[in-house]
Design a protein around this motif. Structure first.
Motif, PDB file in Angstrom:
ATOM      1  N   TYR A  64       2.190 -15.162   2.412  1.00 13.43           N
ATOM      2  CA  TYR A  64       1.433 -14.492   1.352  1.00 13.43           C
ATOM      3  C   TYR A  64       0.305 -13.615   1.904  1.00 13.43           C
ATOM      4  CZ  TYR A  64      -2.024 -18.236   1.808  1.00 13.43           C
ATOM      5  OH  TYR A  64      -2.934 -19.113   2.294  1.00 13.43           O
ATOM      6  N   PRO A  65      -0.311 -13.934   3.066  1.00 15.67           N
ATOM      7  CA  PRO A  65      -1.312 -12.988   3.575  1.00 15.67           C
ATOM      8  C   PRO A  65      -0.706 -11.645   3.963  1.00 15.67           C
ATOM      9  CG  PRO A  65      -1.611 -15.132   4.601  1.00 15.67           C
ATOM     10  CD  PRO A  65      -0.305 -15.165   3.862  1.00 15.67           C
ATOM     11  N   VAL A  66       0.522 -11.644   4.433  1.00 10.50           N
ATOM     12  CA  VAL A  66       1.185 -10.387   4.788  1.00 10.50           C
ATOM     13  C   VAL A  66       1.551  -9.619   3.522  1.00 10.50           C
ATOM     14  CG1 VAL A  66       3.186  -9.366   5.947  1.00 10.50           C
ATOM     15  CG2 VAL A  66       2.011 -11.313   6.971  1.00 10.50           C
ATOM     16  N   ALA A  67       2.022 -10.325   2.506  1.00  8.41           N
ATOM     17  CA  ALA A  67       2.368  -9.669   1.242  1.00  8.41           C
ATOM     18  C   ALA A  67       1.135  -9.029   0.609  1.00  8.41           C
ATOM     19  CB  ALA A  67       2.993 -10.680   0.285  1.00  8.41           C
ATOM     20  N   PHE A  68      -0.035  -9.595   0.890  1.00 10.81           N
ATOM     21  CA  PHE A  68      -1.277  -9.033   0.358  1.00 10.81           C
ATOM     22  C   PHE A  68      -1.449  -7.581   0.787  1.00 10.81           C
ATOM     23  CE2 PHE A  68      -5.777  -8.080   1.074  1.00 10.81           C
ATOM     24  CZ  PHE A  68      -6.245  -8.189  -0.219  1.00 10.81           C
ATOM     25  N   PHE A  69      -1.057  -7.228   2.005  1.00  7.51           N
ATOM     26  CA  PHE A  69      -1.191  -5.844   2.468  1.00  7.51           C
ATOM     27  C   PHE A  69      -0.355  -4.890   1.618  1.00  7.51           C
ATOM     28  CE2 PHE A  69      -2.535  -8.079   6.332  1.00  7.51           C
ATOM     29  CZ  PHE A  69      -3.692  -7.373   6.627  1.00  7.51           C
ATOM     30  N   PHE A  70       0.847  -5.304   1.269  1.00 10.47           N
ATOM     31  CA  PHE A  70       1.696  -4.454   0.428  1.00 10.47           C
ATOM     32  C   PHE A  70       1.123  -4.335  -0.986  1.00 10.47           C
ATOM     33  CE2 PHE A  70       4.699  -6.127   3.628  1.00 10.47           C
ATOM     34  CZ  PHE A  70       5.055  -4.925   4.205  1.00 10.47           C
ATOM     35  N   PHE A  71       0.620  -5.442  -1.519  1.00 10.03           N
ATOM     36  CA  PHE A  71       0.030  -5.398  -2.850  1.00 10.03           C
ATOM     37  C   PHE A  71      -1.255  -4.568  -2.859  1.00 10.03           C
ATOM     38  CE2 PHE A  71       2.316  -9.599  -3.515  1.00 10.03           C
ATOM     39  CZ  PHE A  71       3.339  -9.012  -4.230  1.00 10.03           C
ATOM     40  N   LEU A  72      -2.028  -4.634  -1.782  1.00 12.64           N
ATOM     41  CA  LEU A  72      -3.242  -3.831  -1.682  1.00 12.64           C
ATOM     42  C   LEU A  72      -2.907  -2.343  -1.646  1.00 12.64           C
ATOM     43  CD1 LEU A  72      -6.313  -3.620  -1.298  1.00 12.64           C
ATOM     44  CD2 LEU A  72      -5.915  -3.859   1.162  1.00 12.64           C
ATOM     45  N   ALA A  73      -1.917  -1.973  -0.859  1.00  9.12           N
ATOM     46  CA  ALA A  73      -1.501  -0.565  -0.802  1.00  9.12           C
ATOM     47  C   ALA A  73      -0.960  -0.104  -2.153  1.00  9.12           C
ATOM     48  CB  ALA A  73      -0.453  -0.365   0.284  1.00  9.12           C
ATOM     49  N   ALA A  74      -0.212  -0.973  -2.835  1.00 17.25           N
ATOM     50  CA  ALA A  74       0.298  -0.617  -4.165  1.00 17.25           C
ATOM     51  C   ALA A  74      -0.854  -0.421  -5.141  1.00 17.25           C
ATOM     52  CB  ALA A  74       1.241  -1.706  -4.665  1.00 17.25           C
ATOM     53  N   ALA A  75      -1.856  -1.263  -5.058  1.00 17.25           N
ATOM     54  CA  ALA A  75      -3.013  -1.136  -5.948  1.00 17.25           C
ATOM     55  C   ALA A  75      -3.779   0.154  -5.664  1.00 17.25           C
ATOM     56  CB  ALA A  75      -3.930  -2.340  -5.793  1.00 17.25           C
ATOM     57  N   LEU A  76      -3.881   0.528  -4.407  1.00 15.17           N
ATOM     58  CA  LEU A  76      -4.557   1.784  -4.081  1.00 15.17           C
ATOM     59  C   LEU A  76      -3.799   2.984  -4.629  1.00 15.17           C
ATOM     60  CD1 LEU A  76      -5.833   1.154  -0.448  1.00 15.17           C
ATOM     61  CD2 LEU A  76      -7.180   1.333  -2.534  1.00 15.17           C
ATOM     62  N   PHE A  77      -2.474   2.920  -4.628  1.00 13.40           N
ATOM     63  CA  PHE A  77      -1.702   3.997  -5.245  1.00 13.40           C
ATOM     64  C   PHE A  77      -1.983   4.073  -6.739  1.00 13.40           C
ATOM     65  CE2 PHE A  77       0.986   4.416  -1.501  1.00 13.40           C
ATOM     66  CZ  PHE A  77       1.224   5.779  -1.505  1.00 13.40           C
ATOM     67  N   ALA A  78      -2.248   2.947  -7.351  1.00 14.43           N
ATOM     68  CA  ALA A  78      -2.471   2.924  -8.797  1.00 14.43           C
ATOM     69  C   ALA A  78      -3.871   3.389  -9.181  1.00 14.43           C
ATOM     70  CB  ALA A  78      -2.230   1.519  -9.334  1.00 14.43           C
ATOM     71  N   VAL A  79      -4.885   3.070  -8.384  1.00 17.37           N
ATOM     72  CA  VAL A  79      -6.256   3.320  -8.824  1.00 17.37           C
ATOM     73  C   VAL A  79      -6.923   4.522  -8.195  1.00 17.37           C
ATOM     74  CG1 VAL A  79      -6.635   0.898  -9.400  1.00 17.37           C
ATOM     75  CG2 VAL A  79      -7.289   1.729  -7.163  1.00 17.37           C
ATOM     76  N   ARG A  80      -6.464   4.983  -7.049  1.00 18.20           N
ATOM     77  CA  ARG A  80      -7.122   6.125  -6.425  1.00 18.20           C
ATOM     78  C   ARG A  80      -6.779   7.399  -7.161  1.00 18.20           C
ATOM     79  NH1 ARG A  80      -6.324   6.653  -0.260  1.00 18.20           N
ATOM     80  NH2 ARG A  80      -7.743   8.357  -0.566  1.00 18.20           N
ATOM     81  N   PRO A  81      -7.755   8.288  -7.330  1.00 20.32           N
ATOM     82  CA  PRO A  81      -7.461   9.555  -8.011  1.00 20.32           C
ATOM     83  C   PRO A  81      -6.511  10.407  -7.171  1.00 20.32           C
ATOM     84  CG  PRO A  81      -9.698   9.572  -7.132  1.00 20.32           C
ATOM     85  CD  PRO A  81      -9.156   8.190  -6.923  1.00 20.32           C
ATOM     86  N   THR A  82      -5.715  11.201  -7.856  1.00 21.56           N
ATOM     87  CA  THR A  82      -4.694  11.984  -7.144  1.00 21.56           C
ATOM     88  C   THR A  82      -5.184  13.362  -6.747  1.00 21.56           C
ATOM     89  OG1 THR A  82      -3.803  12.753  -9.241  1.00 21.56           O
ATOM     90  CG2 THR A  82      -2.791  10.799  -8.243  1.00 21.56           C
TER      91      THR A  82
END
Length: 152
Positions: free
Chosen positions: A128-146
């Motif tokens: 699960y700590p490794v999966a956190f990196f993928f979820f973090l990157a996915a969250a950044l795609f969702a919240v960062r302005p384009t």
């Protein structure tokens, strides 16, 4: 008589680079390859005698004592880890490709979320700590302005 719009230059809009997301995904892929791939290679290259002499005592000292044939159980788990690693790498590669071609797309985060879910399910929640990196990157795609700049 038609009235033309004044000749104003369009505001400069620069797309956001997805460098942070790319690095975070790369770290997740590297850790997954090291841990999942390492476990898979180690178990698949170990003979039954090596497993019984070296790996089984290490598993027992870690508090893992599988019932039944431990060697076959470990080989099955290694196959599952290897298969899920391949699927996770494919999903992350698709996400990285889309991010490099069209960084403004927010839907790329879904590919990374799927890679994180495969990491969780494929390792039976162990990594699960490794999966956190993928979820973090996915969250950044969702919240960062384009885009940057004023939307005038």
């Amino acid at each position: 008589m038609s009235v033309d719009a004044p000749n104003r230059p369009a505001p400069a809009r620069r797309t956001v680079s997805r460098t942070a997301e790319t690095w975070i995904t790369g770290i997740g892929l590297g850790l997954a390859a090291l841990l999942q791939g390492g476990f898979t290679v180690t178990i698949n290259n170990a003979s039954r005698a090596e497993f019984d002499d070296k790996i089984a005592p290490a598993l027992a000292s870690a508090g893992l004592s599988p019932t039944g044939d431990a060697y076959e159980t470990a080989r099955t788990l290694a196959a599952w880890f290897g298969f899920s690693l391949v699927i996770m790498i494919l999903l992350a590669a698709i996400a990285l490709f889309i991010a490099s071609r069209r960084p403004a797309r927010r839907s790329t985060g879904w590919w990374l979320a799927a890679a994180g879910a495969v990491c969780l399910v494929g390792t039976q929640l162990v990594l699960y700590p490794v999966a956190f990196f993928f979820f973090l990157a996915a969250a950044l795609f969702a919240v960062r302005p384009t885009s940057q700049g004023s939307p005038a």
